[in-house]
Design a protein around this motif. Structure first.
Motif, PDB file in Angstrom:
ATOM      1  N   THR A 189      94.720  31.147 -18.006  1.00 50.22           N
ATOM      2  CA  THR A 189      96.189  31.907 -17.918  1.00 50.22           C
ATOM      3  C   THR A 189      96.635  31.205 -16.747  1.00 50.22           C
ATOM      4  O   THR A 189      96.169  30.948 -15.596  1.00 50.22           O
ATOM      5  N   THR A 190      98.102  30.980 -16.997  1.00 53.60           N
ATOM      6  CA  THR A 190      98.894  30.390 -15.770  1.00 53.60           C
ATOM      7  C   THR A 190     100.008  31.230 -15.700  1.00 53.60           C
ATOM      8  O   THR A 190     100.993  31.538 -16.736  1.00 53.60           O
ATOM      9  N   ALA A 191     100.457  31.777 -14.614  1.00 49.96           N
ATOM     10  CA  ALA A 191     101.649  32.955 -14.214  1.00 49.96           C
ATOM     11  C   ALA A 191     101.702  33.707 -15.399  1.00 49.96           C
ATOM     12  O   ALA A 191     102.773  34.307 -15.863  1.00 49.96           O
ATOM     13  N   GLY A 192     100.499  34.314 -15.391  1.00 49.81           N
ATOM     14  CA  GLY A 192     100.264  35.514 -16.142  1.00 49.81           C
ATOM     15  C   GLY A 192     100.517  35.326 -17.776  1.00 49.81           C
ATOM     16  O   GLY A 192     100.477  36.465 -18.474  1.00 49.81           O
ATOM     17  N   VAL A 193     100.623  34.103 -18.270  1.00 51.78           N
ATOM     18  CA  VAL A 193     100.584  33.787 -19.771  1.00 51.78           C
ATOM     19  C   VAL A 193      99.340  33.102 -20.031  1.00 51.78           C
ATOM     20  O   VAL A 193      99.007  32.162 -19.534  1.00 51.78           O
ATOM     21  N   THR A 194      98.785  33.513 -21.163  1.00 51.56           N
ATOM     22  CA  THR A 194      97.413  33.263 -21.424  1.00 51.56           C
ATOM     23  C   THR A 194      97.705  32.248 -22.542  1.00 51.56           C
ATOM     24  O   THR A 194      98.039  32.631 -23.799  1.00 51.56           O
ATOM     25  N   THR A 228      99.918  30.528 -27.569  1.00 48.15           N
ATOM     26  CA  THR A 228     100.415  30.589 -26.219  1.00 48.15           C
ATOM     27  C   THR A 228     101.644  31.674 -26.428  1.00 48.15           C
ATOM     28  O   THR A 228     102.614  31.535 -27.204  1.00 48.15           O
TER      29      THR A 228
END
Length: 131
Positions: free
Chosen positions: A31-36, A76
Motif C-alpha cells: 500500500t502506497t498513499a492509501g492505494v493497494t 491497483t
C-alpha cells in the motif's frame, strides 16, 4: 510473492548448467498513499552457468549466473496489468549431500531489463536428488 520451483542441472568437475521454472503460489500486497497493489507471479524461467567449489567431501559452495524471464500480474485500484521482463540473474549457495540425496540453500538476485527496471532478491531451500 511465493513460488514453487523445479530445477534440473548437469555438472562436470567444477562447472555445470542449470535450468529452472517457477510458478507463483502466494501473492503480495503493498500500500502506497492509501492505494493497494496486489502482485502475482505467473511464471519465471531461467538458465544458468554454475561454478562449484568443494569445501568438504559432502559440502559444496555454488555460484551461478544466468538469464531469465518473469511474468507478473498486478492490480491497483481495480485496474489490472500484466508485465513480462527479462533479467540477468546471479547468486551463491551451498549444498550438503549424503549419497544421492542432499539439501541446498541459495540466494539469487534478478536484475530486470527495460524501462522501469527493478530487482528481486530470492532465497530458496531445496531437496536435491542426484541421478
Amino acid at each position: 510473492v511465493g513460488a514453487v520451483t523445479g530445477r534440473v542441472g548437469w555438472r562436470s568437475g567444477y562447472f555445470g548448467v542449470e535450468g529452472e521454472a517457477s510458478k507463483g503460489v502466494k501473492n503480495d500486497s503493498s500500500t502506497t498513499a492509501g492505494v493497494t497493489t496486489d502482485t502475482k507471479l505467473n511464471y519465471q524461467y531461467a538458465g544458468y552457468v554454475t561454478g562449484t567449489v568443494p569445501v568438504t567431501p559432502n559440502l559444496d559452495i555454488i555460484g551461478r549466473v544466468g538469464y531469465g524471464q518473469t511474468k507478473f500480474e498486478s492490480t491497483t485500484a481495480g485496474v489490472s496489468s500484466k508485465d513480462k521482463a527479462d533479467s540477468v540473474n546471479y547468486g551463491v549457495g551451498a549444498q550438503y549431500s549424503w549419497g544421492a540425496n542432499g539439501i541446498r540453500g541459495d540466494y539469487t538476485r534478478h536484475d530486470y531489463r527495460g524501462s522501469g527496471a527493478d530487482t528481486a532478491n530470492t532465497w530458496s531451500v531445496a531437496y536435491v536428488r542426484k541421478f
